[in-house]
Scaffold this motif. Structure first.
Motif, PDB file in Angstrom:
ATOM      1  N   HIS A  47       0.726  -1.154  -0.058  1.00 37.95           N
ATOM      2  CA  HIS A  47       0.049  -0.216   0.080  1.00 37.95           C
ATOM      3  C   HIS A  47       0.942   1.331   0.082  1.00 37.95           C
ATOM      4  O   HIS A  47       1.897   1.303   0.860  1.00 37.95           O
ATOM      5  CB  HIS A  47      -0.679  -0.051   1.311  1.00 37.95           C
ATOM      6  N   LYS A  81      -1.858   0.887   5.568  1.00 35.01           N
ATOM      7  CA  LYS A  81      -2.805   0.769   6.222  1.00 35.01           C
ATOM      8  C   LYS A  81      -3.134   1.264   7.521  1.00 35.01           C
ATOM      9  O   LYS A  81      -4.309   1.715   8.154  1.00 35.01           O
ATOM     10  CB  LYS A  81      -3.135  -0.669   6.133  1.00 35.01           C
ATOM     11  N   LYS A  82      -2.105   1.497   8.158  1.00 37.98           N
ATOM     12  CA  LYS A  82      -2.092   1.830   9.510  1.00 37.98           C
ATOM     13  C   LYS A  82      -2.732   3.395   9.520  1.00 37.98           C
ATOM     14  O   LYS A  82      -3.057   4.082  10.513  1.00 37.98           O
ATOM     15  CB  LYS A  82      -0.689   2.013  10.312  1.00 37.98           C
ATOM     16  N   HIS A  96      -4.434   4.774   7.329  1.00 41.00           N
ATOM     17  CA  HIS A  96      -6.059   4.874   6.817  1.00 41.00           C
ATOM     18  C   HIS A  96      -6.852   5.308   7.927  1.00 41.00           C
ATOM     19  O   HIS A  96      -7.868   6.106   7.372  1.00 41.00           O
ATOM     20  CB  HIS A  96      -6.408   3.547   6.194  1.00 41.00           C
ATOM     21  N   ARG A  97      -6.764   4.950   9.104  1.00 40.38           N
ATOM     22  CA  ARG A  97      -7.987   5.465  10.107  1.00 40.38           C
ATOM     23  C   ARG A  97      -7.842   6.952  10.617  1.00 40.38           C
ATOM     24  O   ARG A  97      -8.327   7.363  11.273  1.00 40.38           O
ATOM     25  CB  ARG A  97      -7.752   4.478  11.294  1.00 40.38           C
ATOM     26  N   ARG A 125      -8.175  10.245   5.793  1.00 39.94           N
ATOM     27  CA  ARG A 125      -9.654   9.917   5.612  1.00 39.94           C
ATOM     28  C   ARG A 125     -10.354  10.988   5.032  1.00 39.94           C
ATOM     29  O   ARG A 125     -11.176  10.561   4.330  1.00 39.94           O
ATOM     30  CB  ARG A 125     -10.239   9.375   6.894  1.00 39.94           C
ATOM     31  N   LYS A 150     -11.656   6.256  -0.862  1.00 40.98           N
ATOM     32  CA  LYS A 150     -11.080   4.902  -0.422  1.00 40.98           C
ATOM     33  C   LYS A 150     -10.176   3.983  -1.546  1.00 40.98           C
ATOM     34  O   LYS A 150      -9.410   3.615  -1.213  1.00 40.98           O
ATOM     35  CB  LYS A 150     -12.327   4.141  -0.070  1.00 40.98           C
ATOM     36  N   LEU A 186      -6.985   5.739  -0.979  1.00 46.92           N
ATOM     37  CA  LEU A 186      -6.115   5.008   0.273  1.00 46.92           C
ATOM     38  C   LEU A 186      -5.614   3.620  -0.113  1.00 46.92           C
ATOM     39  O   LEU A 186      -4.744   3.159   0.471  1.00 46.92           O
ATOM     40  CB  LEU A 186      -7.192   4.777   1.259  1.00 46.92           C
ATOM     41  N   ASN A 187      -6.392   2.923  -1.110  1.00 46.65           N
ATOM     42  CA  ASN A 187      -5.874   1.320  -1.251  1.00 46.65           C
ATOM     43  C   ASN A 187      -5.046   1.447  -2.415  1.00 46.65           C
ATOM     44  O   ASN A 187      -4.801   0.124  -2.855  1.00 46.65           O
ATOM     45  CB  ASN A 187      -7.039   0.562  -1.396  1.00 46.65           C
ATOM     46  N   GLU A 199       5.822   4.362   9.089  1.00 51.11           N
ATOM     47  CA  GLU A 199       4.360   4.357   8.364  1.00 51.11           C
ATOM     48  C   GLU A 199       4.057   5.760   7.948  1.00 51.11           C
ATOM     49  O   GLU A 199       3.600   6.152   6.931  1.00 51.11           O
ATOM     50  CB  GLU A 199       3.293   3.852   8.963  1.00 51.11           C
TER      51      GLU A 199
END
Length: 104
Positions: free
Chosen positions: A24, A28-29, A31-32, A37, A42, A45-46, A65
């Motif tokens: 990624h 992914k850490k 993304h929140r 966000r 989405k 982010l992916n 990260e």
């Protein structure tokens, strides 16, 4: 950027023909976190790239990260970094048939 594997099944960093893993571009850490966000879809982010295990490990060992998310969120930025370029060069010289020991 779609999640398509390279047609030649080569790592986009070292160009070896080995088993690939998905990296990624925005870890992914991250993304929140509201900052990402709220400003990204989405799909954004992916987004990611397919790399071999040795290149993937090297990317995550060199940078945390947040640094990856803010400074290295594209393949071009990863390939332009001197530290990562040296790692990818080292990986490119490893055997393609087996995973080599960790780069340090």
């Amino acid at each position: 950027m779609p999640r398509l594997r390279p047609t030649d099944n080569r790592c986009v960093c070292c160009r070896r023909a080995v088993k690939l893993t998905f990296h990624h571009l925005l870890p992914k850490k991250i993304h929140r976190r509201a900052r990402f966000r709220k400003t990204m879809s989405k799909n954004q982010l992916n987004e990611g790239i397919y790399v071999c295990r040795l290149c993937h490990r090297g990317i995550h060992r060199c940078y945390d990260e947040m640094t990856l998310a803010t400074r290295f969120s594209s393949l071009a930025e990863l390939l332009a970094d001197e530290t990562l370029t040296n790692h990818f060069l080292w990986v490119s010289k490893q055997k393609e048939t087996t995973e080599s020991p960790d780069w340090r």
